[in-house]
Design a protein around this motif. Sequence first.
Motif, PDB file in Angstrom:
ATOM      1  N   GLN A 252       0.824  -1.197   0.000  1.00 18.22           N
ATOM      2  CA  GLN A 252       0.000   0.000   0.000  1.00 18.22           C
ATOM      3  C   GLN A 252       0.868   1.261   0.000  1.00 18.22           C
ATOM      4  O   GLN A 252       0.607   2.215  -0.739  1.00 18.22           O
ATOM      5  N   GLU A 253       1.905   1.242   0.818  1.00 19.54           N
ATOM      6  CA  GLU A 253       2.762   2.428   0.901  1.00 19.54           C
ATOM      7  C   GLU A 253       3.593   2.595  -0.366  1.00 19.54           C
ATOM      8  O   GLU A 253       3.714   3.704  -0.894  1.00 19.54           O
TER       9      GLU A 253
ATOM     10  N   SER B 293       1.310   3.539  -3.359  1.00 16.76           N
ATOM     11  CA  SER B 293       0.766   4.893  -3.210  1.00 16.76           C
ATOM     12  C   SER B 293       1.804   5.933  -3.606  1.00 16.76           C
ATOM     13  O   SER B 293       1.488   6.942  -4.261  1.00 16.76           O
TER      14      SER B 293
ATOM     15  N   CYS C 214      -0.394   2.482 -10.372  1.00 14.72           N
ATOM     16  CA  CYS C 214      -1.817   2.837 -10.192  1.00 14.72           C
ATOM     17  C   CYS C 214      -2.700   1.614 -10.360  1.00 14.72           C
ATOM     18  O   CYS C 214      -3.641   1.398  -9.579  1.00 14.72           O
TER      19      CYS C 214
ATOM     20  N   LYS D 257      -2.244  -0.670  -7.389  1.00 13.28           N
ATOM     21  CA  LYS D 257      -2.926  -0.123  -6.212  1.00 13.28           C
ATOM     22  C   LYS D 257      -4.422  -0.379  -6.283  1.00 13.28           C
ATOM     23  O   LYS D 257      -5.062  -0.737  -5.277  1.00 13.28           O
TER      24      LYS D 257
END
Length: 842
Positions: free
Chosen positions: A200-201, A204, A214, A217
């Motif tokens: 996630q980190e 992002s 993108c 994610k």
Amino acid sequence: MAPPAASQRYPSPSQPSGKSEVSDLKTQLRQLAGSRAPGVDDSKRDLYKKVISYMTIGIDVSSVFGEMVMCSATSDIVLKKMCYLYVGNYAKGNPDLSLLTINFLQRDCKDEDPMIRGLALRSLCSLRVPNLVEYLVGPLGSGLKDNNSYVRTIAVTGVLKLYHISPSTCIDADFPPTLKSLMLHDSDAQVVANCLSALQEIWSLEASHSEEACREKESLLSKPVIYYFLNRIKDFNEWAQCLILELAVKYVPSDSNDIFDIMNLLEDRLQHANGAVVLATVKVFLQLTLSMTDVHQQVYERIKSPLLTLVSSGSPEQSYAILSHLHLLVVRAPFIFAADYKHFYCQYNEPSYVKKLKLEMLTAVANESNTYEIVTELCEYAANVDIAIARESIRAVGKIALQQYDVNAIVDRLLQFLEMEKDYVTAETLVLVKDLLRKYPQWSHDCISVVGGISSKNIQEPKGKAALIWMLGEYAQDMSDAPYILENLIENWEEEHSAEVRLHLLTAAMKCFFKRAPETQKALGIALAAGVADFHQDVHDRALFYYRVLQYDVHVAERVVSPPKQAVSVFADTQSSEIKDRIFDEFNSLSVIYQKPSYMFTDKEHRGPFEFSDELGNISITPEASSDIVPAQQYEANDKDLLLGIDEKDDNKGLSSNNGSAYSAPSLENSSNITSQLQELAISGPATSATTPQSSFGFDDLLGLGLSTAPAPTPSPPLLKLNPRAALDPGAFQQKWRQLPLSLTQECSVNPQGIAALTVPQSLIRHMQSHSIHCIASGGQSPNFKFFFFAQKESEPSNYLAECIINTSSAKAQIKVKADEQSTSQAFTTVFETALSKFGMP
């Protein structure tokens, strides 16, 4: 007895008295480095403990770095842990010496003991030395494939550390795809949770410049991935469950069946003992059912019991956090919690912050069926030894009265508070009685009969005295002693330090004059003379306005000051519905605790792009827009944040903080002159042509001072030099923007080259900064762009604040300036316009 001086105290046995002890440690460590004698590990432990204790209390022991590394060749896991701790603390400050640790750390990463492998890999990734990242790739790759789950868990976290040190190295080594594979196939729940957090980190941060990131994610929010996590949620610890639930909140269900499936999967999470898990689950339920009104209401019913249970079973801190979220829900659906009002009664042993929140909740849930019980309970709190809680309880009774139709019993209770003869109780009650009379004028007879017996000498708090004075003026015809009480207060004008009270005195004297002129005439003259001579700008302006409007026409003055009023139906809420909706969207976060959206208290660098409504469109503060701006600190703003809108209610209050006219105010000795004029006006009725605005009576001669009306020549603005290194905290900027009066408003043209260059707003920010005018916030969209600038004088810390709204269609810029020094605001405006006129020019 005073403690002995530091030089006289006995030194701690664990603290070295000088550099000699660190040198002795270094020598002893070197002697033990290559020793294989029995018991050498015990000696090393003692020396290591000393080194760690010195390091912990802040003594520099970096000089023994080499010796610590040499002594690390041991199988004792305790020694290794202490060595890893030391290396991790000093590696970043000694990058050259850190190279010495690579060999033994890489060797330990291949140890047979998985605990040592994991500790070594964690220490290797914690060196934070960019030149050594090439040595991390191999051990991390092996760690991700390790048979032991502990090592894999450490390796996943190490990948994230590597990304923050060198993103390109992490991406080139294909670690993100490896983490994704582990996340979907690893049997250990902690490894899966760490993979999710790291991905996630990473994605992002990568999404801003990579389409693939993108897509990756977005793939985390796909139905198979979400259901994969939800089906395994019982295997995870509390932290990981909250992480998964936060991910589920962002998932968009395909249909209502999808919503019910997710809620069924998470039903048992509402019974979890951990409050964070329960709140995270509640957020999922609320967000999923927003579009389903009936189901959303049923969700409130379902989550009510678990939340109330957590309130009563946890610590005061947990109770406050849960109560804050309950308060948000109660405000949105008070009827659902109306029957549970007893859960919000205050306990004697609860801290004051919990009691205050419970009082707010009692106010919110009050309705026709439970008002009597709630008000009875609140009246008991009014005698509380905690003055703050007593005040809050009285306010709560008043709020309930303002939102109910049948207020007979409540008014009686409020009037009974006045018999307690406590200053703070009387002050709070008077304020509430004033508000009640504004909404329920029919209760004036009962209230005034009690309020009339209160002596103003017994009221010390300004707000309570102001409320009493308001009632004396508003109901002067019903209070026989009103003119004489006001006269006594006006005679003690100089002893009254509160500007609020003096303002109310002026207005009350005017109202009383219109109702009982013979008795109030003298007091009004004294009040106007004292007000015109007052040092406070608002008091001075109001007194001067009243005097001039009386001089113009008494009947006009009465229509202006005391017009027929309608009862107030609804009092304005302190928070807009938009703010409340944003707080609800940020459920299960600090926004609910602070009762503010996150952008109001989060540092700009951690906030990321955000948007908010404005009359000009959407204004956003982004890292790109703030690259050349002063680093933001915490915003201490309320819902009237200066960036939320451009409505400047106080801008026209005054153009300067001092009196810019040429006359000097009359002293109190002139009160007889004013009194005689008022008497003449009162007898003659409407003013004659001699007192109309069209007469030859000069502006500065309205008080009859006989001063010249010739305007003074306008001096040329002085040259102003600005500080190129000016700095201003955003919180201080907002506070100053609200407090300072508007110095001037000006409109100027922007050249066509500047309009063309404004397609990139950052170019204007950099241009103005080159002229020592710094931007603190910017935003908007075409055709309107809005900027807030500040500057400081070079020689002294005097601040200039400016709001600049540029319309690209009309090529016009509207500038509002506020300044600590009003006298130099024109000079700053000149500098600002000169800089703006050069924008876009080669």
